[in-house]
Design a protein around this motif. Structure first.
Motif, PDB file in Angstrom:
ATOM      1  N   LEU A  31       0.845  -1.198   0.000  1.00 19.55           N
ATOM      2  CA  LEU A  31       0.000   0.000   0.000  1.00 19.55           C
ATOM      3  C   LEU A  31       0.880   1.247   0.000  1.00 19.55           C
ATOM      4  CD1 LEU A  31      -2.862  -0.748   2.559  1.00 19.55           C
ATOM      5  CD2 LEU A  31      -2.988  -0.741   0.067  1.00 19.55           C
ATOM      6  N   PRO A  32       0.474   2.283  -0.729  1.00 16.05           N
ATOM      7  CA  PRO A  32       1.247   3.528  -0.684  1.00 16.05           C
ATOM      8  C   PRO A  32       1.107   4.181   0.683  1.00 16.05           C
ATOM      9  CG  PRO A  32      -0.775   3.841  -1.928  1.00 16.05           C
ATOM     10  CD  PRO A  32      -0.686   2.369  -1.644  1.00 16.05           C
ATOM     11  N   ALA A  33       2.200   4.690   1.206  1.00 19.57           N
ATOM     12  CA  ALA A  33       2.164   5.346   2.517  1.00 19.57           C
ATOM     13  C   ALA A  33       1.435   6.678   2.396  1.00 19.57           C
ATOM     14  CB  ALA A  33       3.581   5.570   3.027  1.00 19.57           C
ATOM     15  N   PRO A  34       0.529   6.973   3.311  1.00 19.18           N
ATOM     16  CA  PRO A  34      -0.161   8.265   3.255  1.00 19.18           C
ATOM     17  C   PRO A  34       0.790   9.396   3.624  1.00 19.18           C
ATOM     18  CG  PRO A  34      -0.694   7.151   5.301  1.00 19.18           C
ATOM     19  CD  PRO A  34       0.115   6.177   4.487  1.00 19.18           C
ATOM     20  N   GLU A  35       0.511  10.565   3.083  1.00 22.77           N
ATOM     21  CA  GLU A  35       1.206  11.761   3.540  1.00 22.77           C
ATOM     22  C   GLU A  35       0.634  12.119   4.916  1.00 22.77           C
ATOM     23  OE1 GLU A  35       1.911  16.445   2.298  1.00 22.77           O
ATOM     24  OE2 GLU A  35       0.572  15.167   1.116  1.00 22.77           O
ATOM     25  N   ILE A  36       1.485  12.429   5.857  1.00 25.05           N
ATOM     26  CA  ILE A  36       1.016  12.783   7.200  1.00 25.05           C
ATOM     27  C   ILE A  36       1.385  14.235   7.468  1.00 25.05           C
ATOM     28  CG2 ILE A  36       1.164  12.279   9.671  1.00 25.05           C
ATOM     29  CD1 ILE A  36       1.748   9.398   8.959  1.00 25.05           C
ATOM     30  N   ARG A  37       0.363  15.036   7.687  1.00 26.28           N
ATOM     31  CA  ARG A  37       0.555  16.479   7.875  1.00 26.28           C
ATOM     32  C   ARG A  37       0.053  16.913   9.246  1.00 26.28           C
ATOM     33  NH1 ARG A  37      -2.172  19.498   2.688  1.00 26.28           N
ATOM     34  NH2 ARG A  37      -1.679  17.969   1.057  1.00 26.28           N
ATOM     35  N   LEU A  38       0.660  17.976   9.757  1.00 28.54           N
ATOM     36  CA  LEU A  38       0.130  18.631  10.936  1.00 28.54           C
ATOM     37  C   LEU A  38      -0.837  19.726  10.494  1.00 28.54           C
ATOM     38  CD1 LEU A  38       3.343  19.116  13.121  1.00 28.54           C
ATOM     39  CD2 LEU A  38       1.596  17.332  13.328  1.00 28.54           C
ATOM     40  N   PHE A  39      -1.873  19.944  11.267  1.00 28.46           N
ATOM     41  CA  PHE A  39      -2.758  21.080  10.998  1.00 28.46           C
ATOM     42  C   PHE A  39      -3.171  21.679  12.323  1.00 28.46           C
ATOM     43  CE2 PHE A  39      -5.910  17.975  12.027  1.00 28.46           C
ATOM     44  CZ  PHE A  39      -7.066  18.660  12.377  1.00 28.46           C
ATOM     45  N   SER A  40      -3.481  22.962  12.295  1.00 28.03           N
ATOM     46  CA  SER A  40      -3.887  23.651  13.516  1.00 28.03           C
ATOM     47  C   SER A  40      -5.340  24.062  13.411  1.00 28.03           C
ATOM     48  CB  SER A  40      -3.005  24.885  13.766  1.00 28.03           C
ATOM     49  OG  SER A  40      -3.096  25.787  12.674  1.00 28.03           O
ATOM     50  N   LEU A  41      -6.054  23.941  14.514  1.00 23.13           N
ATOM     51  CA  LEU A  41      -7.451  24.357  14.565  1.00 23.13           C
ATOM     52  C   LEU A  41      -7.526  25.814  14.989  1.00 23.13           C
ATOM     53  CD1 LEU A  41      -9.297  21.338  16.237  1.00 23.13           C
ATOM     54  CD2 LEU A  41      -9.512  22.130  13.883  1.00 23.13           C
ATOM     55  N   GLU A  42      -8.082  26.641  14.118  1.00 23.28           N
ATOM     56  CA  GLU A  42      -8.301  28.034  14.468  1.00 23.28           C
ATOM     57  C   GLU A  42      -9.535  28.138  15.358  1.00 23.28           C
ATOM     58  OE1 GLU A  42      -6.060  30.229  13.736  1.00 23.28           O
ATOM     59  OE2 GLU A  42      -4.925  28.734  12.594  1.00 23.28           O
ATOM     60  N   PRO A  43      -9.718  29.268  16.052  1.00 24.75           N
ATOM     61  CA  PRO A  43     -10.830  29.375  17.007  1.00 24.75           C
ATOM     62  C   PRO A  43     -12.206  29.082  16.410  1.00 24.75           C
ATOM     63  CG  PRO A  43      -9.284  31.173  17.335  1.00 24.75           C
ATOM     64  CD  PRO A  43      -8.826  30.437  16.107  1.00 24.75           C
ATOM     65  N   TYR A  44     -12.427  29.435  15.135  1.00 21.09           N
ATOM     66  CA  TYR A  44     -13.757  29.263  14.540  1.00 21.09           C
ATOM     67  C   TYR A  44     -13.803  28.109  13.540  1.00 21.09           C
ATOM     68  CZ  TYR A  44     -14.857  33.703  16.725  1.00 21.09           C
ATOM     69  OH  TYR A  44     -15.068  34.702  17.651  1.00 21.09           O
ATOM     70  N   GLU A  45     -12.804  27.227  13.613  1.00 22.15           N
ATOM     71  CA  GLU A  45     -12.696  26.145  12.628  1.00 22.15           C
ATOM     72  C   GLU A  45     -13.936  25.252  12.597  1.00 22.15           C
ATOM     73  OE1 GLU A  45      -9.807  24.840   9.734  1.00 22.15           O
ATOM     74  OE2 GLU A  45      -9.500  26.308  11.315  1.00 22.15           O
ATOM     75  N   CYS A  46     -14.450  24.893  13.772  1.00 23.61           N
ATOM     76  CA  CYS A  46     -15.614  24.002  13.826  1.00 23.61           C
ATOM     77  C   CYS A  46     -16.860  24.700  13.295  1.00 23.61           C
ATOM     78  CB  CYS A  46     -15.848  23.514  15.252  1.00 23.61           C
ATOM     79  SG  CYS A  46     -14.540  22.456  15.891  1.00 23.61           S
ATOM     80  N   ALA A  47     -17.043  25.964  13.673  1.00 21.85           N
ATOM     81  CA  ALA A  47     -18.212  26.709  13.211  1.00 21.85           C
ATOM     82  C   ALA A  47     -18.172  26.914  11.700  1.00 21.85           C
ATOM     83  CB  ALA A  47     -18.306  28.049  13.935  1.00 21.85           C
ATOM     84  N   ILE A  48     -17.002  27.256  11.178  1.00 21.20           N
ATOM     85  CA  ILE A  48     -16.871  27.426   9.725  1.00 21.20           C
ATOM     86  C   ILE A  48     -17.057  26.088   9.023  1.00 21.20           C
ATOM     87  CG2 ILE A  48     -15.227  27.979   7.884  1.00 21.20           C
ATOM     88  CD1 ILE A  48     -14.060  30.120   9.771  1.00 21.20           C
ATOM     89  N   GLY A  49     -16.535  25.015   9.627  1.00 14.01           N
ATOM     90  CA  GLY A  49     -16.674  23.696   9.018  1.00 14.01           C
ATOM     91  C   GLY A  49     -18.118  23.256   8.912  1.00 14.01           C
ATOM     92  N   VAL A  50     -18.895  23.472   9.967  1.00  7.24           N
ATOM     93  CA  VAL A  50     -20.292  23.045   9.916  1.00  7.24           C
ATOM     94  C   VAL A  50     -21.105  23.962   9.004  1.00  7.24           C
ATOM     95  CG1 VAL A  50     -21.280  24.319  11.879  1.00  7.24           C
ATOM     96  CG2 VAL A  50     -22.080  22.007  11.376  1.00  7.24           C
ATOM     97  N   ALA A  51     -20.698  25.225   8.872  1.00  7.42           N
ATOM     98  CA  ALA A  51     -21.331  26.091   7.876  1.00  7.42           C
ATOM     99  C   ALA A  51     -21.031  25.586   6.468  1.00  7.42           C
ATOM    100  CB  ALA A  51     -20.850  27.532   8.049  1.00  7.42           C
ATOM    101  N   ALA A  52     -19.818  25.054   6.272  1.00 11.89           N
ATOM    102  CA  ALA A  52     -19.455  24.486   4.968  1.00 11.89           C
ATOM    103  C   ALA A  52     -20.293  23.250   4.653  1.00 11.89           C
ATOM    104  CB  ALA A  52     -17.966  24.138   4.943  1.00 11.89           C
ATOM    105  N   ILE A  53     -20.609  22.454   5.683  1.00 12.64           N
ATOM    106  CA  ILE A  53     -21.486  21.303   5.453  1.00 12.64           C
ATOM    107  C   ILE A  53     -22.878  21.778   5.052  1.00 12.64           C
ATOM    108  CG2 ILE A  53     -22.553  19.271   6.501  1.00 12.64           C
ATOM    109  CD1 ILE A  53     -20.087  18.979   8.255  1.00 12.64           C
ATOM    110  N   ALA A  54     -23.373  22.832   5.708  1.00 11.94           N
ATOM    111  CA  ALA A  54     -24.661  23.406   5.314  1.00 11.94           C
ATOM    112  C   ALA A  54     -24.602  23.876   3.866  1.00 11.94           C
ATOM    113  CB  ALA A  54     -25.011  24.574   6.245  1.00 11.94           C
TER     114      ALA A  54
END
Length: 407
Positions: free
Chosen positions: A360-383
């Protein structure tokens, strides 16, 4: 006639998605993308323009220009950002965060309000309804807030029931029904980690195909898999509880009541037990724990080195399992554990590449940071995704009923 109507709606959805991902395009670009005639594109675009969803712009700066035509380019088309807005709400501990995104999925307004750390579902509904009422009195948004997404840091099913939210003491709570009644527009409820993951992928064209797995580590450990631009939900909608993979037979009792969960080995509580010998810390101590341990690790503190090594071993085990289960192209690691993760990311990459199923090809593994409004913006994106692709809506006159449209 029904087949023609369906084909028209599908093509409209394709146009809107194409413009969202690439910014703007000529009619010729769109015709090539949809593999339809220029005359068909003109009819489709005219309908979208009449509904206020698409507008003409000056040709030029486009994110993904595909035009092959020589000579003077045609008039470019783009989404009308102010046609429709989508509201995202994150229910946090002692705080509600709001984010409003426009038709191009860009954030246009964020705010937060401090609330009781023991807030009830009824109080949450009242607060969101009051925020919607405020937006309806703003000339920029009145009649244009199409739908509302809400996140909770717990297990949620497809019907909007909060199955278990121990940190707020909610269990078996129907949040969706009263919320939808109170705000009179489409609503839905999501897990916070899943929403944040989806939002991270939604605006990145390069991640719209394939599979990405997100792992968010803090006091708990949440996650999500996004496949071909869509959040993987499972049979009842509660997929993504990656922190509750069983990776051992014993250990500390997890927030779910079981032992041996991934979360109980790689979260901040696990780091506190390993480093301080207890997870009975004040909230302020948890907020600085990862940074403190990372700094002491870098200065050669034996206790910090041992704690990080223990966490790293368990994290490798879990990430290898996720790579084998999902076969992702990318695995994102982030959350409050970030300072420690930045120390061990290369070690994790190497061990995951060695530990996955051979071939299997190895996945790329990245770090990411959660900004203060990341969850709210994310759920707005789902809407945005849920209703955007339907294309059968436009700006609403004040007082006009908002009808739910799904994919």
């Amino acid at each position: 006639m029904a087949d023609q109507t369906l084909a028209k709606e599908v093509n409209e959805r394709q146009i809107l998605r194409f413009l969202r991902l690439f910014g703007s395009a000529s009619r010729a670009d769109i015709a090539r993308h949809l593999k339809v005639t220029p005359a068909s594109v003109t009819r489709l675009v005219n309908g979208l323009t009449m509904r206020g969803l698409v507008r003409e712009v000056q040709p030029g700066a486009k994110r993904g220009r595909t035009a092959r035509d020589a000579g003077r380019p045609g008039v470019a088309l783009a989404l009308n950002p102010n046609a429709v807005f989508f509201l995202g709400v994150e229910i946090g501990i002692g705080i509600l965060r709001y984010a409003l995104i426009d038709l191009t999925a860009n954030s246009v307004a964020t705010s937060d309000v401090h609330v009781s750390r023991t807030i009830t579902p009824e109080e949450v509904v009242d607060a969101i309804a009051a925020h919607i009422a405020m937006l309806e009195h703003d000339v920029r948004y009145a009649g244009r807030v199409h739908s509302v997404g809400v996140t909770v840091p717990g297990v949620v099913n497809l019907e909007g029931f909060v199955i278990n939210l121990p940190i707020l003491g909610w269990k078996g709570v129907d949040l969706l029904t009263p919320l939808q009644a109170a705000v009179d527009r489409p609503c839905f409820v999501e897990n916070d980690a899943g929403a944040a993951a989806f939002g991270s992928v939604y605006t990145m064209p390069e991640l719209q195909t394939g599979c990405s797995v997100f792992l968010v580590m803090g006091r708990g450990c949440g996650g999500a898999a996004v496949m071909n631009g869509r959040l993987l939900r499972g049979a009842s909608g509660a997929t993504g509880e990656l922190g509750h993979m069983r990776i051992a037979r014993d250990g500390a009792v997890c927030s779910c009541g079981h032992r041996g969960c991934f979360e109980s080995r790689v979260g901040l509580d696990a780091l506190a037990r390993s480093y301080w010998g207890t997870d009975d810390l004040a909230e302020a101590q948890f907020e600085v724990l990862s940074t403190e341990v990372a700094e002491r690790f870098s200065s050669g503190d034996p206790a910090a080195i041992a704690s990080v090594a223990d966490l790293t071993d368990w994290l490798k085990l879990g990430v290898v399992s996720l790579a084998n289960i999902f076969n992702p192209s990318t695995i994102f690691l982030g959350g409050a554990l970030g300072p420690v993760l930045s120390l061990i990311i290369e070690d994790i990459r190497q061990d995951v590449a060695r530990g996955i199923v051979p071939g299997l090809p190895a996945p790329e593994i990245r770090l990411f940071s959660l900004e203060p409004y990341e969850c709210a913006i994310g759920v707005a994106a789902i809407a945005h995704q849920r209703c955007f692709d339907s294309s059968g809506y436009g700006p609403y006159a004040p007082g006009q009923s908002l009808r739910r449209r799904w994919l």
